[in-house]
Design a protein around this motif. Structure first.
Motif, PDB file in Angstrom:
ATOM      1  N   LEU A 530       0.858  -1.186   0.000  1.00  0.00           N
ATOM      2  CA  LEU A 530       0.000   0.000   0.000  1.00  0.00           C
ATOM      3  C   LEU A 530       0.892   1.234   0.000  1.00  0.00           C
ATOM      4  O   LEU A 530       1.852   1.313   0.783  1.00  0.00           O
ATOM      5  CB  LEU A 530      -0.908   0.020   1.242  1.00  0.00           C
ATOM      6  N   GLY A 534      -2.255   6.262   0.036  1.00  0.00           N
ATOM      7  CA  GLY A 534      -3.558   5.611   0.168  1.00  0.00           C
ATOM      8  C   GLY A 534      -4.013   5.412   1.602  1.00  0.00           C
ATOM      9  O   GLY A 534      -5.128   4.944   1.836  1.00  0.00           O
ATOM     10  N   GLU A 537      -7.493   6.993   2.827  1.00  0.00           N
ATOM     11  CA  GLU A 537      -8.688   6.328   2.298  1.00  0.00           C
ATOM     12  C   GLU A 537      -8.890   4.968   2.949  1.00  0.00           C
ATOM     13  O   GLU A 537     -10.018   4.579   3.275  1.00  0.00           O
ATOM     14  CB  GLU A 537      -8.571   6.178   0.779  1.00  0.00           C
ATOM     15  N   VAL A 554      -7.986  -2.395   1.935  1.00  0.00           N
ATOM     16  CA  VAL A 554      -7.258  -1.953   0.742  1.00  0.00           C
ATOM     17  C   VAL A 554      -8.000  -2.404  -0.515  1.00  0.00           C
ATOM     18  O   VAL A 554      -8.162  -1.644  -1.479  1.00  0.00           O
ATOM     19  CB  VAL A 554      -5.816  -2.509   0.751  1.00  0.00           C
ATOM     20  N   LEU A 559      -7.319   0.071  -3.723  1.00  0.00           N
ATOM     21  CA  LEU A 559      -5.973   0.654  -3.647  1.00  0.00           C
ATOM     22  C   LEU A 559      -4.884  -0.415  -3.600  1.00  0.00           C
ATOM     23  O   LEU A 559      -3.810  -0.174  -3.056  1.00  0.00           O
ATOM     24  CB  LEU A 559      -5.869   1.556  -2.414  1.00  0.00           C
ATOM     25  N   ARG A 602      -4.440   7.583  -7.870  1.00  0.00           N
ATOM     26  CA  ARG A 602      -5.360   7.485  -6.723  1.00  0.00           C
ATOM     27  C   ARG A 602      -4.736   6.838  -5.491  1.00  0.00           C
ATOM     28  O   ARG A 602      -5.330   6.017  -4.818  1.00  0.00           O
ATOM     29  CB  ARG A 602      -6.617   6.712  -7.101  1.00  0.00           C
ATOM     30  N   GLY A 603      -3.477   7.169  -5.207  1.00  0.00           N
ATOM     31  CA  GLY A 603      -2.860   6.650  -3.997  1.00  0.00           C
ATOM     32  C   GLY A 603      -2.409   5.218  -4.085  1.00  0.00           C
ATOM     33  O   GLY A 603      -2.026   4.629  -3.081  1.00  0.00           O
ATOM     34  N   LYS A 604      -2.443   4.643  -5.292  1.00  0.00           N
ATOM     35  CA  LYS A 604      -2.032   3.250  -5.433  1.00  0.00           C
ATOM     36  C   LYS A 604      -0.525   3.085  -5.478  1.00  0.00           C
ATOM     37  O   LYS A 604      -0.024   1.978  -5.345  1.00  0.00           O
ATOM     38  CB  LYS A 604      -2.640   2.658  -6.711  1.00  0.00           C
TER      39      LYS A 604
END
Length: 622
Positions: A530, A534, A537, A554, A559, A602-604
């Motif tokens: 992760l 992320g 979220e 997750v 994510l 997107r925070g991935k």
């Protein structure tokens, strides 16, 4: 508002700090100490409580007054409620975990632990305990804390059971919840060594720091309560109960100093006038044809109007003794304790539908002259005479000065009358629990929070402000567990404090997050499953779905980590879409494109990886 010089007025104050302990079970049974939703209650119990005499045959004055108000008490019971809480079984032995925490606190206060502690019953008939009393042990005496204005002594440390939680109040009585009843509680009483409102606040803050240093006290609204004992020269000891925060302590002390000073002013003027209180009388006939809504409502309900002449009180019943509270408000508080809605008095009449003619007839009926005042109560035929008698007693006390009493803290820094000060007659031994012989020799003294903050800054390289946040926060044990597992200290601290604050402000129920949630999340980041970006979220997902594991959260948040190849593809798309900007600005375009690339992912992906790839691709084109 008048400013009062506390030192000049001879302020003497002391504190009583009540702190719930965060133990697994309650003080005298194995029920959990978890708060419950009243909607989860499975059954209800009903009680009517009455005062009993002490071993010496005495009745406590506070209990007697409480009993004069006939009320029914209803208790909400749960699937975790035990027979001890229902008062259907004798209490069991004192919880050893609670005893250990209390001994830790006694050691930090430098207090002397007693050789043998006896459980006592303290008479309480306001309904907050199904048995009509609270169990309490004196564990230690004689400690002290330091403040900038000098030391403040610790008179005693008690270990006792928390009261039931008040859910609602109605005309016939009170509804309580049994989830809180019996939770272990320490009560710390200081000596009367406090001489300023600021010192009262500082002393309470210091005690609070010591308590939180154990890591074994409950946090949140209602888990700690401060009572303040206040008096001034020529005044009287007044106990103000239920101060919720440190700022409130300072305001309450200032307010009580002013209230007592004003009451002494009223006393002196009453004595100059040779004031006295007359006999209460039924004056219902005076208001037989009244159009006053309040009085008419009482009479139409087969009620009555009672009055008491207050000779020499004219103009003083309306004297302001606290902001928006007058001597008449004090009289009204006493009337309300006996079931009346309040009082009217001639310092404010004619008003509220009471006519000048009715006031004149009232004065004539009770033989009140121009220098006198009259107070009236309109209520039921049984309530009205009781309420007006309470008003008369409070008026008599006004001639004497400041009455000793227990008062409740209001949100605006003022106070209201609750009951007389309790006396020794309400304490007697609990014969169902054997004495305890506490042994403080094996107690581990915890690190103080301010010392912990310094260590975090020095040992882990945390910013001093962040170090203090973590040390004084409720999750410092989680932080230490994370660091012990090799998690980056700054990342762990920022997540536990800053990130949780951010998602709380956005509406996430962060109180549902557990240590396992955080530690599992840290491991996912550490293992590269992760990206740090992320974390907010995933934490939000966990808070809203606490039954999930961090790995499941997750997946739910979408994510799951991406490969470096996928990162490069996303970055290439951003760079090509902004080719003209890259050609014109070169590496100066990096800042703007970085935000766009992170948004696309997107925070991935970890920000450092994205940054490295983006710089490489811009460099190729520059």
């Amino acid at each position: 508002m008048t400013e009062y010089d506390s030192e000049e007025l001879g302020l003497v104050a002391g504190l009583e700090i009540h702190q719930q302990l965060d133990t697994a079970t309650k003080l005298f049974c194995d029920s959990p100490t978890v708060e419950r939703d009243p909607e989860e209650a499975e059954r209800k119990l009903v009680r009517h409580l009455h005062p009993t005499k002490s071993e010496l045959g005495e009745l406590d004055a506070a209990a007697v007054e409480e009993s004069r108000v006939d009320r029914e008490f209803t208790y909400l019971a749960y699937d975790t409620t035990c027979l001890v809480e229902e008062d259907d079984e004798p209490p069991r032995r004192v919880d050893p975990e609670a005893l250990d925490v209390a001994l830790q606190i006694a050691t930090m206060l430098d207090a002397t632990v007693v050789d043998q502690a006896h459980v006592m019953r303290k008479l309480v008939i306001d309904g907050s305990n199904t048995s009509g009393f609270q169990r309490s042990l004196l564990l230690a005496q004689g400690g002290s804390i330091e403040t900038s204005e000098g030391p403040v002594s610790i008179e005693d440390l008690m270990l006792e059971e928390e009261s039931a939680k008040r859910v609602e109040e109605h005309d016939g009585g009170v509804v309580y919840s049994l989830d809180r009843l019996g939770v272990p509680l320490v009560e710390i009483g200081t000596g009367p060594d406090i001489s300023s409102p600021e010192q009262a606040r500082e002393a309470a803050a210091r005690i609070g720091t010591l308590l939180r240093s154990t890591g074994k006290v409950k946090r949140g609204l209602g888990t700690i309560r401060q009572d303040v004992n206040v008096s001034i020269a020529d005044g009287a000891r007044v106990e103000v109960k239920g101060v919720q925060d440190l700022e409130g302590i300072e305001a309450i002390v200032r307010g009580e100093v002013g209230r007592q000073a004003e009451l002494l002013t009223v006393r002196d003027r009453l004595r100059e006038r040779n004031a006295r209180v007359g006999e209460p009388r039924d004056v219902t006939d005076v208001f037989a044809d009244t159009e006053s809504g309040v009085i008419r409502g009482a009479l139409d309900d087969d009620g009555a109007v009672w009055a008491v002449p207050l000779f020499g009180f004219d103009g003083l019943v309306g004297h302001e003794i606290q902001p928006d509270r007058r001597l008449g408000t004090e009289f009204s508080d006493h009337a309300k304790r006996h079931g009346a809605g309040g009082i009217f008095h001639t310092d404010e009449l004619p008003a509220y539908g009471v006519t000048p003619a009715e006031v004149a007839t009232l004065r004539e009926t009770v033989d009140a002259g121009g220098d006198d005042a009259v107070a009236i109560v309109a209520a039921g035929t049984e309530t009205a005479p009781l309420a007006i008698e309470a008003v008369a007693e409070r008026a008599e006390a006004a001639i004497d000065g400041v009455p000793e009493e227990t008062r409740g803290a209001n949100d605006d820094g003022t106070t209201r009358y609750l009951r007389p000060l309790p006396g020794a007659a309400r304490m007697y031994p609990e014969t169902d629990v054997p004495p305890v012989e506490p042994d403080p020799s094996d107690v581990d003294v915890p690190e103080l929070l301010d010392e912990k903050a310094e260590r975090y800054a020095e040992s882990f390289g945390l910013d001093p402000g962040l170090a203090e946040q973590v040390a004084f926060g409720r999750r410092f044990p989680t932080f230490e567990a994370a660091v012990e597992r090799g998690i980056d200290p700054t990342f762990a601290a920022t997540t536990l404090e800053s990130t949780t604050t951010e998602i709380r402000r956005e509406g996430a129920p962060v109180e549902a997050l557990t240590d396992e949630h955080f530690l599992g999340l840290f491991s996912l980041v550490e293992d590269g499953d992760l990206a740090k970006e992320g974390v907010p979220e995933v934490l939000t997902t966990l808070a809203e779905n606490p039954e999930l594991t961090p790995a499941e959260a997750v997946e739910v948040a979408g994510l799951s980590g991406v490969s470096e190849e996928a990162v490069r593809e996303a970055v290439l798309e951003v760079v090509e879409r902004n080719a003209d900007q890259v050609a014109e600005e070169g590496m100066a375009a990096f800042s703007g494109l970085m935000g766009e690339a992170m948004g696309a992912l997107r925070g991935k992906a970890d920000g450092e990886v994205v940054s490295e790839v983006l710089r490489e691709e811009i460099g190729k084109r520059a």
